[in-house]
Design a protein around this motif. Structure first.
Motif, PDB file in Angstrom:
ATOM      1  N   PRO A 251       0.814  -1.235   0.000  1.00  0.00           N
ATOM      2  CA  PRO A 251       0.000   0.000   0.000  1.00  0.00           C
ATOM      3  C   PRO A 251       0.837   1.270   0.000  1.00  0.00           C
ATOM      4  O   PRO A 251       0.454   2.263  -0.634  1.00  0.00           O
ATOM      5  CB  PRO A 251      -0.834  -0.131   1.280  1.00  0.00           C
ATOM      6  N   VAL A 252       1.987   1.266   0.720  1.00  0.00           N
ATOM      7  CA  VAL A 252       2.809   2.482   0.771  1.00  0.00           C
ATOM      8  C   VAL A 252       3.368   2.794  -0.606  1.00  0.00           C
ATOM      9  O   VAL A 252       3.291   3.940  -1.095  1.00  0.00           O
ATOM     10  CB  VAL A 252       3.953   2.311   1.799  1.00  0.00           C
ATOM     11  N   LEU A 253       3.947   1.788  -1.258  1.00  0.00           N
ATOM     12  CA  LEU A 253       4.530   1.982  -2.584  1.00  0.00           C
ATOM     13  C   LEU A 253       3.470   2.429  -3.586  1.00  0.00           C
ATOM     14  O   LEU A 253       3.687   3.374  -4.368  1.00  0.00           O
ATOM     15  CB  LEU A 253       5.186   0.678  -3.051  1.00  0.00           C
ATOM     16  N   MET A 254       2.314   1.784  -3.571  1.00  0.00           N
ATOM     17  CA  MET A 254       1.249   2.131  -4.510  1.00  0.00           C
ATOM     18  C   MET A 254       0.706   3.538  -4.247  1.00  0.00           C
ATOM     19  O   MET A 254       0.397   4.290  -5.177  1.00  0.00           O
ATOM     20  CB  MET A 254       0.108   1.109  -4.412  1.00  0.00           C
ATOM     21  N   ALA A 255       0.593   3.920  -2.971  1.00  0.00           N
ATOM     22  CA  ALA A 255       0.096   5.259  -2.632  1.00  0.00           C
ATOM     23  C   ALA A 255       1.080   6.335  -3.071  1.00  0.00           C
ATOM     24  O   ALA A 255       0.668   7.415  -3.525  1.00  0.00           O
ATOM     25  CB  ALA A 255      -0.158   5.359  -1.125  1.00  0.00           C
ATOM     26  N   ILE A 256       2.384   6.066  -2.957  1.00  0.00           N
ATOM     27  CA  ILE A 256       3.394   7.033  -3.403  1.00  0.00           C
ATOM     28  C   ILE A 256       3.304   7.224  -4.916  1.00  0.00           C
ATOM     29  O   ILE A 256       3.411   8.344  -5.427  1.00  0.00           O
ATOM     30  CB  ILE A 256       4.802   6.572  -2.982  1.00  0.00           C
ATOM     31  N   ILE A 257       3.097   6.125  -5.655  1.00  0.00           N
ATOM     32  CA  ILE A 257       2.935   6.219  -7.110  1.00  0.00           C
ATOM     33  C   ILE A 257       1.741   7.111  -7.453  1.00  0.00           C
ATOM     34  O   ILE A 257       1.826   7.996  -8.313  1.00  0.00           O
ATOM     35  CB  ILE A 257       2.761   4.819  -7.727  1.00  0.00           C
ATOM     36  N   ILE A 258       0.626   6.904  -6.756  1.00  0.00           N
ATOM     37  CA  ILE A 258      -0.576   7.706  -7.002  1.00  0.00           C
ATOM     38  C   ILE A 258      -0.317   9.175  -6.668  1.00  0.00           C
ATOM     39  O   ILE A 258      -0.687  10.082  -7.431  1.00  0.00           O
ATOM     40  CB  ILE A 258      -1.763   7.179  -6.168  1.00  0.00           C
TER      41      ILE A 258
END
Length: 324
Positions: A251-258
């Protein structure tokens, strides 16, 4: 008298067009020696980082000076204390989580790629039995996909090289941060030097027009940049909470991408959301659909409510300049 006037006209033409000819010759030299250009840019990277950091920190330090009543040097000191504290919190709090997310993602990537390859093979077999059989026989999806999978494998194998490049870039950012402090401390001197040069080279009306343009561009773009960074941080945090609820992997990695791609107008939501949904598609199609709906809804809320509230009225910046 005619010859004198003709001589004056010729001198005036040389005076007007001489700098343009010199600039053209210089650009032609750079075009023929592009390797020197990259070397100059490599050397200047810390200075460019210093300019960028000082530009962002300038607004924050002015805000602190107005709120606290401190003088300019103390406001700069306080601003960089906050910046360093933020970096420390980020390193100690988020970097281990992000590193673990990236590590787990890299470990799961070969399985995802194998699943993608099997999916393509099955799709090709199904298409060969349908009305598109003739076209599919001429275009092999697997042959198109194999080179891409090979590049992904090389990316994973060369991860250590990318880490070294990241560390080199980080050292340049640190040097740039030091340069940015000196730039902020000498901001008024730098501004007076630039405008003194303009007064020497330009007539008063042109100097005024250029000065007004610089001030307007600084206010407009500076306001947009700071507002968009705050907006992207909020979107990233909301995306993180949503991904936790939806049990999205990493979730952290995906949220940073967003959050990061949210800065890009028009294409940002697509660039950020597509990889997340595509990755989930090979793990759980149902979860991919739900996550895609959540990302789409989040971008709509940002576009109609969060963004306008933070950025205020339209700043008049063309998306082309934002992307550039």
């Amino acid at each position: 008298a005619y010859n004198e006037r003709g001589g004056e006209m010729q001198t005036k033409k040389v005076y007007e067009y001489g700098p343009l000819l010199l600039l053209g010759a210089f650009l032609l030299f750079l075009a023929n020696n592009i390797s020197y250009v990259w070397e100059i840019l490599r050397i200047m990277k810390p200075i460019l980082w210093g300019v960028a950091i000082s530009y962002v920190m300038n607004s924050f330090c002015i805000f602190l000076m107005k709120k606290t009543g401190l003088n300019w040097p103390m406001s700069i000191l306080l601003g960089y204390v906050f910046l360093i504290l933020f970096i420390i919190v980020f390193i100690w709090g988020l970097v281990p989580i992000i590193s673990q997310n990236i590590s787990d993602f890299m470990k799961s990537l070969p399985g995802v790629l194998d699943g993608l390859a099997k999916f393509v093979v099955d799709l090709e077999k199904r298409l060969e039995e349908g009305p598109l059989a003739l076209m599919v026989s001429q275009i092999s999806l697997k042959n198109i996909l194999d080179p891409s999978l090979g590049r992904m494998g090389n990316l994973i194998n060369n991860l250590s090289n990318y880490i070294m490049v990241f560390l080199k870039g980080l050292s340049q950012v640190i040097v740039g941060m030091i340069i940015s402090i000196y730039m902020l401390l000498n901001k008024e001197h730098i501004k007076s030097t630039v405008f003194r040069f303009m007064r020497i080279r330009l007539n008063p009306s042109r100097e005024k027009r250029i000065g007004d343009f610089i001030r307007k561009a600084d206010k407009t773009f500076g306001g947009f940049l700071v507002g968009k960074l705050i907006d992207s941080m909020i979107i990233g945090m909301i995306a993180f909470i949503g991904f936790i609820i939806l049990r999205v992997p990493y979730p952290v990695l995906m949220a940073i991408i967003i959050g990061v791609t949210n800065i890009i107008p028009y294409f940002g939501p697509l660039i950020g959301g597509a990889p997340v949904v595509l990755f989930l598609l090979f793990i759980s199609p149902q979860q991919a659909i739900i996550t895609g709906i959540f990302i789409f809804a989040l971008q709509q809320v940002d576009g109609y409510f969060i963004g306008p509230r933070i950025l205020g009225e339209s700043l008049g910046i063309s998306p082309f300049w934002v992307i550039l």
